[in-house]
Design an enzyme around this catalytic site. Structure first.
Site, PDB file in Angstrom:
ATOM      1  N   LYS A  48      39.336  36.510  32.637  1.00  0.00           N
ATOM      2  CA  LYS A  48      38.642  35.520  33.465  1.00  0.00           C
ATOM      3  C   LYS A  48      37.964  34.445  32.624  1.00  0.00           C
ATOM      4  CE  LYS A  48      38.013  37.838  37.821  1.00  0.00           C
ATOM      5  NZ  LYS A  48      38.774  39.098  37.666  1.00  0.00           N
TER       6      LYS A  48
ATOM      7  N   GLU B  67      32.640  31.737  44.095  1.00  0.00           N
ATOM      8  CA  GLU B  67      32.603  32.906  44.962  1.00  0.00           C
ATOM      9  C   GLU B  67      32.871  34.107  44.080  1.00  0.00           C
ATOM     10  OE1 GLU B  67      35.283  31.349  44.177  1.00  0.00           O
ATOM     11  OE2 GLU B  67      36.708  32.998  43.872  1.00  0.00           O
TER      12      GLU B  67
ATOM     13  N   SER C 177      44.531  43.207  31.383  1.00  0.00           N
ATOM     14  CA  SER C 177      43.701  42.072  31.820  1.00  0.00           C
ATOM     15  C   SER C 177      42.224  42.242  31.501  1.00  0.00           C
ATOM     16  CB  SER C 177      43.886  41.857  33.322  1.00  0.00           C
ATOM     17  OG  SER C 177      43.644  43.058  34.040  1.00  0.00           O
TER      18      SER C 177
HETATM   19  C1  LIG Z   1      39.754  39.726  38.427  1.00  0.00           C
HETATM   20  C2  LIG Z   1      40.601  40.664  37.684  1.00  0.00           C
HETATM   21  C3  LIG Z   1      41.975  40.854  37.986  1.00  0.00           C
HETATM   22  C4  LIG Z   1      42.683  40.191  39.146  1.00  0.00           C
HETATM   23  O1  LIG Z   1      42.811  38.819  39.064  1.00  0.00           O
HETATM   24  P1  LIG Z   1      44.186  38.076  38.745  1.00  0.00           P
HETATM   25  O2  LIG Z   1      43.903  36.673  39.133  1.00  0.00           O
HETATM   26  O3  LIG Z   1      45.267  38.690  39.557  1.00  0.00           O
HETATM   27  O4  LIG Z   1      44.443  38.236  37.286  1.00  0.00           O
HETATM   28  C5  LIG Z   1      42.716  41.714  37.194  1.00  0.00           C
HETATM   29  N1  LIG Z   1      42.145  42.388  36.176  1.00  0.00           N
HETATM   30  C6  LIG Z   1      40.843  42.251  35.863  1.00  0.00           C
HETATM   31  C7  LIG Z   1      40.289  43.036  34.726  1.00  0.00           C
HETATM   32  C8  LIG Z   1      40.027  41.392  36.600  1.00  0.00           C
HETATM   33  O5  LIG Z   1      38.728  41.271  36.273  1.00  0.00           O
END
Ligand SMILES: *Cc1c(COP(=O)(O)O)cnc(C)c1O
Length: 409
Positions: free
Chosen positions: A86, A108, A377
């Site tokens: 993010k 948001e 992620s």
């Molecule tokens: C917010 C988040 C996601 C989902 O968001 P995408 O826009 O689909 O990447 C996935 N993994 C983590 C660790 C997140 O914080």
């Protein structure tokens, strides 16, 4: 007027008349910076000093041996500042806001991760910051609310509707309409009206650019497959873009299967058969909705994947067959998480673990001379309450009760 931003027949910019000027301005600035190599360089420089870019590509040797198929590599977005991909999006938008000369940002947030990332960026750039969060989520995500406030953001609990993410989005749009001149709305993923899907995807493309270079260096050839979890789709599109032109690389998006696709308690838009085309929150995509267009309640153990819509860019790539979709259930996610922790000493976020599930299912079918990449992620530290709960860890429960007792005194 705004015709750009369609991917096949998905996407668009369905916005209230009053925001047209604001979007026109945003589009103009974005088109400018997109062409400006100096802006991208500044972004990369910022991410290499304030976050942890380039994030490493880790060879998961123990997991690879355990499955005995292709080599498993993990792209480590968990090592970013604030613990997830993010940061790539919010810091990029922060630089854009600076260029636009605005002084206030709003966002948001559902689980609070995007709120924390935005509050972090606002503190760093000296912006005023307001975060909209459903009252229900404020209760559930106290640690994130605590950090947002400590970094100087105002957190406004939204008491409308179901008091969750979609109500927070509506409230943020209301704020934007009243404060367009001073304020930028930092949208958290590759959804919403144009230019947000394209803009967020552009900032996140840094993941794929790095990963492609790294795998060629580490392994000497391209991976057979790349896996990523899909909530809105930003981390997935981020890494996929690095391999989009390489037809031999299969791209696999993994959605939240929740309690199973047959249960109705999931957030599988493209992997399941419950979603249908619709327009909501400013864009057209496949939504989980009923026949009247009312949005359904979704479920996932991973708050970040628990969303009714999905990026119009991904919906187009799915339709064209370039990206394949699968779903992972909550219980499969807990198993993949446990295995990854034990074998590699790495704690994926519950969201990220969805990608691991599908990769583990498929890796044995590939030869030892091949490689796959899983986009991790984010880190799982934030999920300690959920994970400990799911494992029913008795000493964790004792600890929580003892802490609560201390506060009563
Ligand atoms: C917010 C988040 C996601 C989902 O968001 P995408 O826009 O689909 O990447 C996935 N993994 C983590 C660790 C997140 O914080």
């Amino acid at each position: 007027m705004i015709k750009k931003g369609y991917y096949g027949h998905w996407g668009g910019a369905f916005i209230p008349e009053i925001l047209y000027e604001t979007f026109r301005e945003l589009n103009t600035f974005f088109e400018d910076v997109k062409k400006d190599q100096a802006f991208w360089n500044e972004y990369v420089q910022l991410m290499s000093t304030y976050s942890c870019r380039p994030t490493p590509l880790t060879y998961a040797e123990n997991l690879s041996n355990r499955f005995g198929g292709a080599r498993i590599y993990i792209k480590r977005e968990d090592l970013n500042h604030t613990g997830a991909h993010k940061a790539n999006n919010v810091m990029g938008q922060g630089l854009l806001v600076k260029r636009m000369g605005k002084k206030r940002v709003i966002a948001e947030t559902g689980a609070g991760q995007h709120g924390v990332a935005t509050a972090t960026m606002a503190a760093k750039f000296g912006f005023d910051c307001t975060i909209y969060m459903g009252e229900e989520d404020v209760q559930r995500q106290r640690p994130n609310v605590f950090w947002m406030e400590k970094m100087g953001a105002t957190v406004i609990p939204v008491t409308d509707g179901s008091r969750t993410l979609k109500d927070a989005i509506n409230e943020a749009f209301r704020d934007w309409v009243s404060n367009m001149d001073s304020t930028h709305y930092v949208l958290g993923t590759v959804c919403g009206p144009h230019p947000f899907p394209e803009m967020v995807a552009w900032f996140q493309s840094i993941i794929g650019i790095e990963a492609r270079e790294q795998i060629l260096k580490a392994f000497g050839k391209l991976p057979a497959r790349v896996y990523a979890c899909v909530g809105g789709g930003s981390n997935a599109l981020g890494i996929f873009q690095g391999f989009m032109q390489d037809d031999q690389v299969a791209l696999v998006g993994v959605e939240a299967g929740g309690k199973g696709l047959a249960s109705g308690e999931h957030a599988a838009r493209l992997a399941g058969s419950d979603a249908s085309p619709g327009v909501a929150q400013g864009y057209k995509t496949m939504f989980l909705q009923n026949s009247d267009g009312q949005m359904l309640d979704t479920h996932s153990v991973a708050a970040g994947l628990d969303y009714i819509g999905v990026s119009p860019i991904l919906t187009d790539l799915w339709e064209k067959g370039r990206v394949r979709f699968a779903a992972a259930t909550d219980s499969e996610v807990m198993d993949a998480l446990e295995l990854t922790m034990k074998k590699e000493g790495i704690i994926p976020a519950l969201e990220s673990a969805h990608g691991f599930v599908q990769a583990f299912k498929e890796v044995q079918n590939l030869g030892k001379d091949e490689a796959i990449i899983i986009n991790m992620s984010g880190r799982g530290d934030k999920d300690i309450f959920t994970i400990a709960n799911a494992y029913g860890d008795p000493s964790w429960k004792e600890f929580i009760i003892a802490r609560a007792e201390q506060y009563k005194k």
